[in-house]
Enzyme design. Structure first.
Site, PDB file in Angstrom:
ATOM      1  N   HIS A 131      12.285  34.141  59.136  1.00 44.25           N
ATOM      2  CA  HIS A 131      12.391  32.897  58.341  1.00 44.25           C
ATOM      3  C   HIS A 131      12.018  32.052  58.015  1.00 44.25           C
ATOM      4  O   HIS A 131      11.580  31.653  59.340  1.00 44.25           O
ATOM      5  CB  HIS A 131      13.815  31.857  59.179  1.00 44.25           C
ATOM      6  CG  HIS A 131      14.154  30.845  58.043  1.00 44.25           C
ATOM      7  ND1 HIS A 131      15.407  29.916  58.623  1.00 44.25           N
ATOM      8  CD2 HIS A 131      15.525  30.630  57.150  1.00 44.25           C
ATOM      9  CE1 HIS A 131      15.218  28.922  57.519  1.00 44.25           C
ATOM     10  NE2 HIS A 131      15.464  29.424  56.659  1.00 44.25           N
ATOM     11  N   GLU A 163      11.199  35.306  54.644  1.00 44.66           N
ATOM     12  CA  GLU A 163      11.824  34.281  53.986  1.00 44.66           C
ATOM     13  C   GLU A 163      10.906  33.079  53.889  1.00 44.66           C
ATOM     14  O   GLU A 163      10.606  33.370  54.823  1.00 44.66           O
ATOM     15  CB  GLU A 163      13.336  34.191  54.622  1.00 44.66           C
ATOM     16  CG  GLU A 163      14.109  33.220  53.834  1.00 44.66           C
ATOM     17  CD  GLU A 163      13.807  31.428  53.246  1.00 44.66           C
ATOM     18  OE1 GLU A 163      14.433  30.690  52.237  1.00 44.66           O
ATOM     19  OE2 GLU A 163      13.343  31.373  54.373  1.00 44.66           O
ATOM     20  N   ASP A 186      10.279  29.471  50.796  1.00 46.91           N
ATOM     21  CA  ASP A 186      10.945  28.914  50.053  1.00 46.91           C
ATOM     22  C   ASP A 186       9.439  28.311  48.975  1.00 46.91           C
ATOM     23  O   ASP A 186       8.800  27.443  49.707  1.00 46.91           O
ATOM     24  CB  ASP A 186      11.521  26.925  50.607  1.00 46.91           C
ATOM     25  CG  ASP A 186      12.170  27.203  52.043  1.00 46.91           C
ATOM     26  OD1 ASP A 186      13.808  27.978  52.020  1.00 46.91           O
ATOM     27  OD2 ASP A 186      11.837  27.293  53.666  1.00 46.91           O
ATOM     28  N   HIS A 211       9.626  23.226  51.836  1.00 43.58           N
ATOM     29  CA  HIS A 211      11.291  23.835  52.558  1.00 43.58           C
ATOM     30  C   HIS A 211      11.533  22.143  52.181  1.00 43.58           C
ATOM     31  O   HIS A 211      12.657  22.254  50.794  1.00 43.58           O
ATOM     32  CB  HIS A 211      11.846  23.225  53.454  1.00 43.58           C
ATOM     33  CG  HIS A 211      13.339  23.636  53.631  1.00 43.58           C
ATOM     34  ND1 HIS A 211      13.850  22.347  53.769  1.00 43.58           N
ATOM     35  CD2 HIS A 211      14.726  24.742  53.918  1.00 43.58           C
ATOM     36  CE1 HIS A 211      15.588  22.681  53.970  1.00 43.58           C
ATOM     37  NE2 HIS A 211      14.732  23.951  53.912  1.00 43.58           N
ATOM     38  N   GLU A 247      12.400  32.182  48.192  1.00 40.23           N
ATOM     39  CA  GLU A 247      13.554  31.550  47.916  1.00 40.23           C
ATOM     40  C   GLU A 247      12.668  29.902  46.335  1.00 40.23           C
ATOM     41  O   GLU A 247      11.974  29.841  47.518  1.00 40.23           O
ATOM     42  CB  GLU A 247      14.470  30.683  49.039  1.00 40.23           C
ATOM     43  CG  GLU A 247      15.531  29.893  48.764  1.00 40.23           C
ATOM     44  CD  GLU A 247      16.179  29.098  49.630  1.00 40.23           C
ATOM     45  OE1 GLU A 247      16.189  28.751  51.668  1.00 40.23           O
ATOM     46  OE2 GLU A 247      17.117  28.190  49.949  1.00 40.23           O
TER      47      GLU A 247
HETATM   48  O1  G3P Z   1      16.715  31.584  51.832  1.00 41.75           O
HETATM   49  C1  G3P Z   1      17.826  31.433  53.212  1.00 41.75           C
HETATM   50  C2  G3P Z   1      17.418  30.651  53.862  1.00 41.75           C
HETATM   51  O2  G3P Z   1      16.351  29.927  54.000  1.00 41.75           O
HETATM   52  C3  G3P Z   1      18.495  29.023  53.127  1.00 41.75           C
HETATM   53  O3  G3P Z   1      18.704  27.876  53.957  1.00 41.75           O
HETATM   54  O4  G3P Z   1      17.636  25.691  53.804  1.00 41.75           O
HETATM   55  O5  G3P Z   1      16.883  27.209  55.053  1.00 41.75           O
HETATM   56  O6  G3P Z   1      16.307  27.436  52.704  1.00 41.75           O
HETATM   57  P1  G3P Z   1      17.126  26.901  53.639  1.00 41.75           P
HETATM   58 MG    MG Z   2      15.108  28.833  52.616  1.00 44.08          MG
END
Ligand code: G3P
Ligand code: MG
Length: 254
Positions: free
Chosen positions: A20, A47, A49, A62, A122
């Site tokens: 993440h 993953e 953002d 993020h 994302e």
């Molecule tokens: O993509 C999964 C997760 O990252 C979604 O939530 O807020 O951590 O971007 P967040």
């Molecule tokens: Mg995310």
């Protein structure tokens, strides 16, 4: 229900473990330092953002605001890249990461490809920029991953962003992020020709994972940092798991 596009479904190229924001909380999220650390722990997929600068550069962050994870302040999407590129995106985390810069998606693409690693992008639009961001991230990702055997998996909570991504780069695989499983969750994913759904882990179980599989989707989850919860979800049929705990979970662990 219609079936998802079979060309998008097979074969599934992604590993089960996904780090993440690069390396969870062990390095400054969404920076190259985090990806390097995640890779050092054996992760082959990440993953992150992605949003747009004011002049349309896709970069990793993020929050909508710069304050938490950079030396800047205010809405990130209102700053041009030449200003964003000068910010410190690592010093907030811990002294060894001071000076770590924000990361452009193009630079991440080069690093991932050089290291034969995969990514889930994302799409995280700044407020009011859903369609613009979805289209730009998809278009640029298609360009920067052109000819690569494994394409980035695009995901978003924003249906509008995913729709724009679908129109801009229909061949890039998409996944619908779901904080809750509201009525019609699978219809929405089908309508967007997604290959997967990415559910918030407390809402997933063997029944709804099987339901999603029956509709033709892979099922991923975020953000699981607990060994027992991860084991329960694998047993329930999960296909992919996004974690912050790159030192406790993942491909190098039993
Ligand atoms: O993509 C999964 C997760 O990252 C979604 O939530 O807020 O951590 O971007 P967040
Ligand atoms: Mg995310």
């Amino acid at each position: 229900m219609n079936s998802p596009d079979k060309a998008l479904l097979a074969p599934w190229p992604y590993p089960r473990w996904i780090a993440h924001r690069g390396a969870g909380k062990l390095a400054p999220e969404n920076t190259l330092a985090a990806f390097r650390l995640g890779a050092a722990h054996g992760f082959r997929m990440f993953e992150c953002d992605v949003k747009l600068s004011a002049d349309g550069e896709p970069f990793l962050l993020h929050d909508a605001d710069l304050s938490r994870t950079t030396s800047g302040h205010g809405v990130a999407g209102e700053r041009r890249w030449d200003e964003l590129s000068k910010l410190d995106a690592g010093g907030w985390h811990s002294p060894p990461y001071a000076g770590e810069p924000l990361l452009r998606l193009e630079a991440l693409a080069r690093w991932l490809q050089a290291n034969r690693l995969m990514v889930n992008l994302e799409i995280k639009p700044s407020p009011g920029q859903d369609a613009l961001t979805g289209a730009a991230v998809a278009r640029e990702a298609a360009r920067w991953w052109s000819g690569q055997a494994v394409q980035p998996l695009l995901s978003s909570f924003s249906v509008e962003a995913l729709r724009a991504a679908q129109n801009a780069a229909p061949d890039l695989p998409r996944a619908l992020l779901l904080e809750e499983l509201k009525p019609g969750w699978l219809d929405t994913a089908l309508d967007l020709a997604c290959v997967a759904v990415v559910g918030h882990h407390p809402h997933l179980n063997a029944d709804n994972i099987a339901q999603a599989h029956s509709a033709g989707f892979k099922v991923l989850t975020y953000t699981v940092n607990d060994v027992e919860r991860a084991d329960a979800l694998w047993a329930a049929g999960l296909d992919g798991l996004i974690t912050d705990s790159v030192d406790k979970l993942g491909p190098d662990r039993p």
